[in-house]
Design a protein around this motif. Structure first.
Motif, PDB file in Angstrom:
ATOM      1  N   GLN A 219      -2.857 -56.691  19.169  1.00  0.00           N
ATOM      2  CA  GLN A 219      -3.077 -55.984  17.891  1.00  0.00           C
ATOM      3  C   GLN A 219      -1.866 -56.047  17.024  1.00  0.00           C
ATOM      4  OE1 GLN A 219      -4.957 -52.356  19.078  1.00  0.00           O
ATOM      5  NE2 GLN A 219      -6.921 -52.921  18.381  1.00  0.00           N
TER       6      GLN A 219
ATOM      7  N   ILE B 267     -10.950 -59.170   8.570  1.00  0.00           N
ATOM      8  CA  ILE B 267     -11.218 -58.324   7.538  1.00  0.00           C
ATOM      9  C   ILE B 267      -9.932 -57.715   6.862  1.00  0.00           C
ATOM     10  CG2 ILE B 267     -12.182 -55.978   6.860  1.00  0.00           C
ATOM     11  CD1 ILE B 267     -14.443 -56.684   9.036  1.00  0.00           C
ATOM     12  N   ASN B 268      -9.154 -57.703   7.470  1.00  0.00           N
ATOM     13  CA  ASN B 268      -7.577 -56.979   7.196  1.00  0.00           C
ATOM     14  C   ASN B 268      -6.918 -58.120   6.164  1.00  0.00           C
ATOM     15  OD1 ASN B 268      -7.833 -54.497   8.068  1.00  0.00           O
ATOM     16  ND2 ASN B 268      -6.746 -54.794   9.790  1.00  0.00           N
ATOM     17  N   LEU B 269      -7.132 -59.491   6.705  1.00  0.00           N
ATOM     18  CA  LEU B 269      -6.716 -60.573   5.813  1.00  0.00           C
ATOM     19  C   LEU B 269      -7.576 -61.174   4.679  1.00  0.00           C
ATOM     20  CD1 LEU B 269      -5.413 -63.014   8.674  1.00  0.00           C
ATOM     21  CD2 LEU B 269      -4.027 -62.058   6.758  1.00  0.00           C
ATOM     22  N   GLY B 270      -8.702 -60.248   4.523  1.00  0.00           N
ATOM     23  CA  GLY B 270      -9.413 -60.671   3.392  1.00  0.00           C
ATOM     24  C   GLY B 270     -10.377 -61.768   3.671  1.00  0.00           C
TER      25      GLY B 270
ATOM     26  N   CYS C 122      -0.707 -57.915  13.051  1.00  0.00           N
ATOM     27  CA  CYS C 122      -0.256 -57.097  12.212  1.00  0.00           C
ATOM     28  C   CYS C 122       0.939 -57.588  11.653  1.00  0.00           C
ATOM     29  CB  CYS C 122      -0.089 -55.526  12.519  1.00  0.00           C
ATOM     30  SG  CYS C 122      -1.837 -54.821  12.803  1.00  0.00           S
TER      31      CYS C 122
ATOM     32  N   ASN D  73     -11.745 -57.224  13.073  1.00  0.00           N
ATOM     33  CA  ASN D  73     -10.978 -56.247  12.159  1.00  0.00           C
ATOM     34  C   ASN D  73      -9.760 -57.161  11.379  1.00  0.00           C
ATOM     35  OD1 ASN D  73     -12.683 -54.198  12.551  1.00  0.00           O
ATOM     36  ND2 ASN D  73     -11.445 -53.632  14.379  1.00  0.00           N
ATOM     37  N   ALA D  74      -8.906 -57.869  12.202  1.00  0.00           N
ATOM     38  CA  ALA D  74      -8.016 -58.574  11.892  1.00  0.00           C
ATOM     39  C   ALA D  74      -8.480 -59.638  10.854  1.00  0.00           C
ATOM     40  CB  ALA D  74      -7.208 -59.663  12.869  1.00  0.00           C
TER      41      ALA D  74
ATOM     42  N   ARG E 281      -1.737 -66.344  12.551  1.00  0.00           N
ATOM     43  CA  ARG E 281      -2.911 -65.780  12.783  1.00  0.00           C
ATOM     44  C   ARG E 281      -4.174 -66.378  12.886  1.00  0.00           C
ATOM     45  NH1 ARG E 281      -1.946 -60.251   8.787  1.00  0.00           N
ATOM     46  NH2 ARG E 281       0.258 -60.690   8.589  1.00  0.00           N
TER      47      ARG E 281
END
Length: 59
Positions: free
Chosen positions: A5, A44-47, A9, A41-42, A16
């Motif tokens: 995780q 989604i965080n990257l769009g 980030c 989740n990663a 990634r």
């Protein structure tokens, strides 16, 4: 999993994306639900919403 995780980030985007590719190519996600959630989740965080949705549909 905490180290992963942290990596997701802070690592460069190209790193990634390469990790996402390698995890999927080696079918690791099917064996580990916690890893699956971290990757989704990663993404989604990257769009990468479409990619995360496709991956969710595959499970």
């Amino acid at each position: 999993m905490e180290l992963l995780q942290g990596y997701l980030c802070s690592a460069p985007i190209a790193s990634r994306l390469a990790l996402f590719r390698d995890i999927q190519l080696n079918y690791v996600l099917q064996d580990n639900q916690e890893l699956y959630k971290i990757v989704i989740n990663a993404m989604i965080n990257l769009g990468l919403i479409d990619e995360a949705n496709r991956l969710s549909d595959d499970s």
